[in-house]
Structures are given as structure tokens and as C-alpha cells.
Design a protein around this motif. Structure first.
Motif, PDB file in Angstrom:
ATOM      1  N   GLY A   5      49.165 -15.363  27.040  1.00  0.00           N
ATOM      2  CA  GLY A   5      47.867 -15.902  27.413  1.00  0.00           C
ATOM      3  C   GLY A   5      47.256 -15.177  28.589  1.00  0.00           C
ATOM      4  O   GLY A   5      47.317 -13.951  28.710  1.00  0.00           O
ATOM      5  N   SER A   6      46.681 -15.959  29.506  1.00  0.00           N
ATOM      6  CA  SER A   6      45.895 -15.381  30.599  1.00  0.00           C
ATOM      7  C   SER A   6      46.740 -14.537  31.553  1.00  0.00           C
ATOM      8  O   SER A   6      46.247 -13.539  32.096  1.00  0.00           O
ATOM      9  CB  SER A   6      45.184 -16.493  31.371  1.00  0.00           C
ATOM     10  N   GLN A   7      47.997 -14.913  31.761  1.00  0.00           N
ATOM     11  CA  GLN A   7      48.824 -14.127  32.676  1.00  0.00           C
ATOM     12  C   GLN A   7      49.072 -12.718  32.128  1.00  0.00           C
ATOM     13  O   GLN A   7      48.944 -11.725  32.846  1.00  0.00           O
ATOM     14  CB  GLN A   7      50.156 -14.828  32.943  1.00  0.00           C
ATOM     15  N   GLY A   8      49.411 -12.653  30.842  1.00  0.00           N
ATOM     16  CA  GLY A   8      49.608 -11.345  30.232  1.00  0.00           C
ATOM     17  C   GLY A   8      48.338 -10.519  30.235  1.00  0.00           C
ATOM     18  O   GLY A   8      48.374  -9.301  30.459  1.00  0.00           O
ATOM     19  N   GLU A   9      47.201 -11.164  29.996  1.00  0.00           N
ATOM     20  CA  GLU A   9      45.926 -10.450  30.007  1.00  0.00           C
ATOM     21  C   GLU A   9      45.618  -9.894  31.389  1.00  0.00           C
ATOM     22  O   GLU A   9      45.144  -8.758  31.530  1.00  0.00           O
ATOM     23  CB  GLU A   9      44.803 -11.399  29.554  1.00  0.00           C
ATOM     24  N   PHE A  10      45.904 -10.687  32.436  1.00  0.00           N
ATOM     25  CA  PHE A  10      45.644 -10.235  33.798  1.00  0.00           C
ATOM     26  C   PHE A  10      46.541  -9.047  34.146  1.00  0.00           C
ATOM     27  O   PHE A  10      46.081  -8.045  34.697  1.00  0.00           O
ATOM     28  CB  PHE A  10      45.876 -11.385  34.785  1.00  0.00           C
ATOM     29  N   TRP A  11      47.818  -9.136  33.821  1.00  0.00           N
ATOM     30  CA  TRP A  11      48.734  -8.042  34.120  1.00  0.00           C
ATOM     31  C   TRP A  11      48.374  -6.784  33.331  1.00  0.00           C
ATOM     32  O   TRP A  11      48.504  -5.671  33.836  1.00  0.00           O
ATOM     33  CB  TRP A  11      50.177  -8.470  33.836  1.00  0.00           C
ATOM     34  N   ALA A  12      47.936  -6.952  32.095  1.00  0.00           N
ATOM     35  CA  ALA A  12      47.533  -5.786  31.303  1.00  0.00           C
ATOM     36  C   ALA A  12      46.301  -5.125  31.914  1.00  0.00           C
ATOM     37  O   ALA A  12      46.217  -3.898  32.005  1.00  0.00           O
ATOM     38  CB  ALA A  12      47.257  -6.203  29.862  1.00  0.00           C
ATOM     39  N   ALA A  13      45.340  -5.931  32.337  1.00  0.00           N
ATOM     40  CA  ALA A  13      44.119  -5.387  32.929  1.00  0.00           C
ATOM     41  C   ALA A  13      44.392  -4.699  34.265  1.00  0.00           C
ATOM     42  O   ALA A  13      43.702  -3.744  34.628  1.00  0.00           O
ATOM     43  CB  ALA A  13      43.096  -6.504  33.122  1.00  0.00           C
ATOM     44  N   GLU A  14      45.408  -5.180  34.978  1.00  0.00           N
ATOM     45  CA  GLU A  14      45.733  -4.639  36.300  1.00  0.00           C
ATOM     46  C   GLU A  14      47.006  -3.789  36.255  1.00  0.00           C
ATOM     47  O   GLU A  14      47.713  -3.659  37.255  1.00  0.00           O
ATOM     48  CB  GLU A  14      45.918  -5.793  37.297  1.00  0.00           C
ATOM     49  N   ALA A  15      47.278  -3.172  35.125  1.00  0.00           N
ATOM     50  CA  ALA A  15      48.538  -2.435  34.947  1.00  0.00           C
ATOM     51  C   ALA A  15      48.739  -1.371  36.018  1.00  0.00           C
ATOM     52  O   ALA A  15      49.830  -1.247  36.600  1.00  0.00           O
ATOM     53  CB  ALA A  15      48.589  -1.804  33.554  1.00  0.00           C
ATOM     54  N   ASP A  16      47.710  -0.596  36.301  1.00  0.00           N
ATOM     55  CA  ASP A  16      47.844   0.479  37.292  1.00  0.00           C
ATOM     56  C   ASP A  16      48.179  -0.086  38.667  1.00  0.00           C
ATOM     57  O   ASP A  16      49.012   0.463  39.390  1.00  0.00           O
ATOM     58  CB  ASP A  16      46.563   1.298  37.371  1.00  0.00           C
ATOM     59  N   ARG A  17      47.533  -1.176  39.028  1.00  0.00           N
ATOM     60  CA  ARG A  17      47.771  -1.767  40.336  1.00  0.00           C
ATOM     61  C   ARG A  17      49.186  -2.328  40.441  1.00  0.00           C
ATOM     62  O   ARG A  17      49.877  -2.120  41.443  1.00  0.00           O
ATOM     63  CB  ARG A  17      46.746  -2.870  40.619  1.00  0.00           C
ATOM     64  N   ASP A  48      51.813  -1.430  38.773  1.00  0.00           N
ATOM     65  CA  ASP A  48      52.761  -0.311  38.829  1.00  0.00           C
ATOM     66  C   ASP A  48      52.771   0.334  40.207  1.00  0.00           C
ATOM     67  O   ASP A  48      53.833   0.646  40.753  1.00  0.00           O
ATOM     68  CB  ASP A  48      52.416   0.727  37.760  1.00  0.00           C
ATOM     69  N   ARG A  49      51.586   0.524  40.780  1.00  0.00           N
ATOM     70  CA  ARG A  49      51.544   1.134  42.114  1.00  0.00           C
ATOM     71  C   ARG A  49      52.142   0.209  43.163  1.00  0.00           C
ATOM     72  O   ARG A  49      52.756   0.670  44.135  1.00  0.00           O
ATOM     73  CB  ARG A  49      50.104   1.496  42.477  1.00  0.00           C
ATOM     74  N   SER A  50      51.972  -1.093  42.999  1.00  0.00           N
ATOM     75  CA  SER A  50      52.455  -2.023  44.016  1.00  0.00           C
ATOM     76  C   SER A  50      53.950  -1.895  44.255  1.00  0.00           C
ATOM     77  O   SER A  50      54.429  -2.009  45.383  1.00  0.00           O
ATOM     78  CB  SER A  50      52.093  -3.465  43.637  1.00  0.00           C
ATOM     79  N   VAL A  51      54.712  -1.643  43.194  1.00  0.00           N
ATOM     80  CA  VAL A  51      56.175  -1.559  43.316  1.00  0.00           C
ATOM     81  C   VAL A  51      56.685  -0.132  43.142  1.00  0.00           C
ATOM     82  O   VAL A  51      57.885   0.080  42.973  1.00  0.00           O
ATOM     83  CB  VAL A  51      56.865  -2.492  42.303  1.00  0.00           C
ATOM     84  N   ALA A  52      55.791   0.851  43.208  1.00  0.00           N
ATOM     85  CA  ALA A  52      56.164   2.229  42.882  1.00  0.00           C
ATOM     86  C   ALA A  52      57.271   2.777  43.770  1.00  0.00           C
ATOM     87  O   ALA A  52      58.067   3.620  43.325  1.00  0.00           O
ATOM     88  CB  ALA A  52      54.934   3.135  42.972  1.00  0.00           C
ATOM     89  N   ARG A  53      57.364   2.291  45.006  1.00  0.00           N
ATOM     90  CA  ARG A  53      58.394   2.821  45.893  1.00  0.00           C
ATOM     91  C   ARG A  53      59.804   2.405  45.465  1.00  0.00           C
ATOM     92  O   ARG A  53      60.787   2.958  45.951  1.00  0.00           O
ATOM     93  CB  ARG A  53      58.126   2.392  47.324  1.00  0.00           C
ATOM     94  N   TYR A  54      59.893   1.429  44.574  1.00  0.00           N
ATOM     95  CA  TYR A  54      61.212   1.025  44.064  1.00  0.00           C
ATOM     96  C   TYR A  54      61.633   1.838  42.840  1.00  0.00           C
ATOM     97  O   TYR A  54      62.779   1.751  42.406  1.00  0.00           O
ATOM     98  CB  TYR A  54      61.200  -0.460  43.694  1.00  0.00           C
ATOM     99  N   ASP A  55      60.713   2.612  42.273  1.00  0.00           N
ATOM    100  CA  ASP A  55      61.029   3.330  41.038  1.00  0.00           C
ATOM    101  C   ASP A  55      62.125   4.371  41.228  1.00  0.00           C
ATOM    102  O   ASP A  55      63.027   4.495  40.391  1.00  0.00           O
ATOM    103  CB  ASP A  55      59.770   3.994  40.474  1.00  0.00           C
ATOM    104  N   ALA A  56      62.048   5.124  42.318  1.00  0.00           N
ATOM    105  CA  ALA A  56      63.030   6.195  42.527  1.00  0.00           C
ATOM    106  C   ALA A  56      64.451   5.655  42.647  1.00  0.00           C
ATOM    107  O   ALA A  56      65.360   6.149  41.960  1.00  0.00           O
ATOM    108  CB  ALA A  56      62.655   7.035  43.747  1.00  0.00           C
ATOM    109  N   PRO A  57      64.714   4.634  43.470  1.00  0.00           N
ATOM    110  CA  PRO A  57      66.090   4.119  43.517  1.00  0.00           C
ATOM    111  C   PRO A  57      66.539   3.468  42.213  1.00  0.00           C
ATOM    112  O   PRO A  57      67.712   3.560  41.838  1.00  0.00           O
ATOM    113  CB  PRO A  57      66.075   3.115  44.672  1.00  0.00           C
ATOM    114  N   LEU A  58      65.614   2.824  41.507  1.00  0.00           N
ATOM    115  CA  LEU A  58      65.964   2.219  40.221  1.00  0.00           C
ATOM    116  C   LEU A  58      66.395   3.288  39.226  1.00  0.00           C
ATOM    117  O   LEU A  58      67.442   3.173  38.575  1.00  0.00           O
ATOM    118  CB  LEU A  58      64.771   1.429  39.679  1.00  0.00           C
ATOM    119  N   LEU A  59      65.609   4.339  39.107  1.00  0.00           N
ATOM    120  CA  LEU A  59      65.923   5.403  38.149  1.00  0.00           C
ATOM    121  C   LEU A  59      67.143   6.205  38.588  1.00  0.00           C
ATOM    122  O   LEU A  59      67.929   6.661  37.745  1.00  0.00           O
ATOM    123  CB  LEU A  59      64.718   6.312  37.961  1.00  0.00           C
TER     124      LEU A  59
END
Length: 284
Positions: free
Chosen positions: A22-34, A36-47
Motif C-alpha cells: 500500500g502507501s508505505q511501499g509506494e512512498f519508499w518506491a517514490a523515494e528510492a534514491d533518498r 538508498d543514499r540515507s544508508v549508503a555509508r553502511y553498504d561498504a561494510p555490508l558488502l
């Protein structure tokens, strides 16, 4: 695989399914770039912890719009990556972006990973802030474990306690406007359901994993390019907390939120402190 039109969802995850469809998925899809950027600093240690090799088969649980899945696919150049999520809206974004990148070794599946017949033979399973939402995390992670090869690796990024995450305490304090913010029952699905390392170890032990490690990570969480940008995003994300306030209290809460956002504005945008656990384990 589970087709979207006949999705098998565990009853305990039904509310999550409705929300993400519903609306939560729609909001996250619309704000996908944001997001992803919000938690981007965690990507390197995760990978880095996932240590994806060129021929690996990777399973991404709660993949959302697929940034982590696509990153794994780029590393597994002779292997594959499968992303699984409850939100068909977010998966549509994930598929489109994989097509735009020309990635032909990635697949996205609409399914409840707690009960789905997941693709077997995976070398590693990852989840970036997705494992906290299962009604029965033991059952869900045991199901993920069945998709792993013996010795297969599990890597999770989960939030530490709310008190250690400035982004949530600042936002909720402002929008609560002096009202108590009820805490969810211990272990209830939600962003902080795996905040206790002892519970993380209990869940993974119950799900059949071994060699469990829980390591602390602390990174800034990016919420916007400037104060107006971040304020608009946060009110879209958490504005539901204003329900029940009269006009004066609502204005005061929004004013408090704006002041807190302004106070966290720097050269790189608006950033709040955050804290996560990097969890690693192996299937025997």
C-alpha cells in the motif's frame, strides 16, 4: 517461485504485506534514491562482510528497490543475485533499474521470505535493514538458511536500539509534541526488533546458524540536501505522528522538527547520527 497474484504470506506477516503493498511501499518506491543514499555509508561494510565472489549465488532478503541486490550482481559477474520482497511496487523499481544497468544475472521475486520456496544453492544471503520485520524471525531465517549451501554465509544489517539512533529519537520527540511514544512489545516486528545482540544470537541459534558475530557500526544517516529537502521528506515519512494534535500543537511540533533539522545541516546536507549491528553467521 511464488507468483504475485497468489502470494503465500504467513498470517503473522499479513499486516506488513498490506503496508508494503500500500502507501508505505509506494512512498519508499517514490523515494528510492533518498532511502538508498540515507544508508549508503553502511553498504561498504555490508558488502565486505558478504565477501561476494565472482561465481557466487546471492540471496537478498527484503531487497526493497534492489540496490543491494544489484551491487551483489555486479560482484557476482559469473554468478547470480536474487532479491526477495513483499512489495510489488518496490520490486517494479528494482527490475527497472536492473534493466537500465544491463544486469542480466539478477532476478527479483515477490514473496514472503518467511514461508516462500526460496531458490536453493545460495552461497550467501544478505539483508540490509530487512530482517527486523518478520513476525517469526526464527522461522524466516531458518527458511533462508535452507536456501544456503552448507557453510553458506548470512550477513544482516539491523538497527541498534532507538536510543542509540539520533535520527529516530529526534524525529519522534519533535512530532510527539510532549505525548508519550509507546514502545512496541519486545520482539515485535519493526525497525528495532533485533536491537538486542542477545536476542540476535538467540534468533540465529534457533534458526540453526553457527559462528554468529555481532559488530557495532556507527554512521551518519543522510536525510536531505538541505533543511527544506530533509524537512519535507521527514514529514512525509513520519507525519502520521501528528494525528490527534490541534492546530497549535501541530504547528509547534513542526516548528520543533524544523529546528532540529536545521541544527543537523552541514556541508554534505542534513545528517543525523545512526547506529547499526553488522551480523554475520554461517549455515553448518
Amino acid at each position: 517461485m511464488v507468483a504475485a497474484r497468489s502470494l503465500d504470506v504467513d498470517p503473522g506477516n499479513a499486516a506488513q504485506h498490506r503496508s508494503w503493498e500500500g502507501s508505505q511501499g509506494e512512498f519508499w518506491a517514490a523515494e528510492a534514491d533518498r532511502f538508498d543514499r540515507s544508508v549508503a555509508r553502511y553498504d561498504a561494510p555490508l558488502l565486505a562482510a558478504a565477501a561476494v565472489r565472482p561465481a557466487d549465488r546471492v540471496l537478498d532478503v527484503g531487497c526493497g528497490t534492489g540496490a543491494t541486490t544489484r551491487a551483489a550482481a555486479r560482484l557476482a559477474v559469473a554468478g547470480s543475485a536474487v532479491g526477495v520482497d513483499l512489495s510489488s511496487t518496490m520490486l517494479a523499481v528494482a527490475r527497472r533499474r536492473a534493466d537500465e544497468e544491463g544486469l542480466d544475472n539478477v532476478v527479483f521475486v515477490h514473496a514472503d521470505a518467511q514461508v516462500a520456496d526460496l531458490p536453493g544453492g545460495s552461497d550467501v544471503a544478505v539483508s540490509r535493514a530487512g530482517a527486523m520485520f518478520f513476525a517469526d524471525p526464527v522461522a524466516a531465517l531458518a527458511n533462508v538458511g535452507r536456501a544456503l549451501l552448507p557453510g553458506g554465509r548470512l550477513v544482516l544489517l539491523v538497527w541498534q536500539a532507538a536510543a542509540a539512533n539520533e535520527w529516530i529519537t529526534e524525529i519522534t520527540t519533535a512530532l510527539a509534541a510532549g505525548r508519550p511514544v509507546p514502545a512496541p512489545p519486545p520482539g515485535a516486528p519493526g525497525p528495532f526488533s533485533m536491537a538486542d545482540p542477545a536476542r540476535v544470537r538467540e534468533v540465529l541459534d534457533g534458526a540453526g546458524y553457527r559462528s554468529v558475530s555481532v559488530d557495532a557500526l556507527h554512521e551518519p544517516l543522510w536525510l536531505g540536501a538541505d533543511a527544506d529537502d530533509a524537512f519535507g521528506f521527514v514529514t512525509g515519512l513520519a507525519g502520521w505522528m501528528l494525528e490527534g494534535l490541534d492546530d497549535a500543537a501541530r504547528d509547534a511540533a513542526l516548528g520543533d522538527l524544523r529546528r532540529r533539522v536545521e541544527a543537523h545541516r552541514g556541508g554534505g546536507g542534513v545528517e543525523f547520527g545512526s547506529a547499526a549491528w553488522l551480523v554475520t553467521a554461517r549455515r553448518p
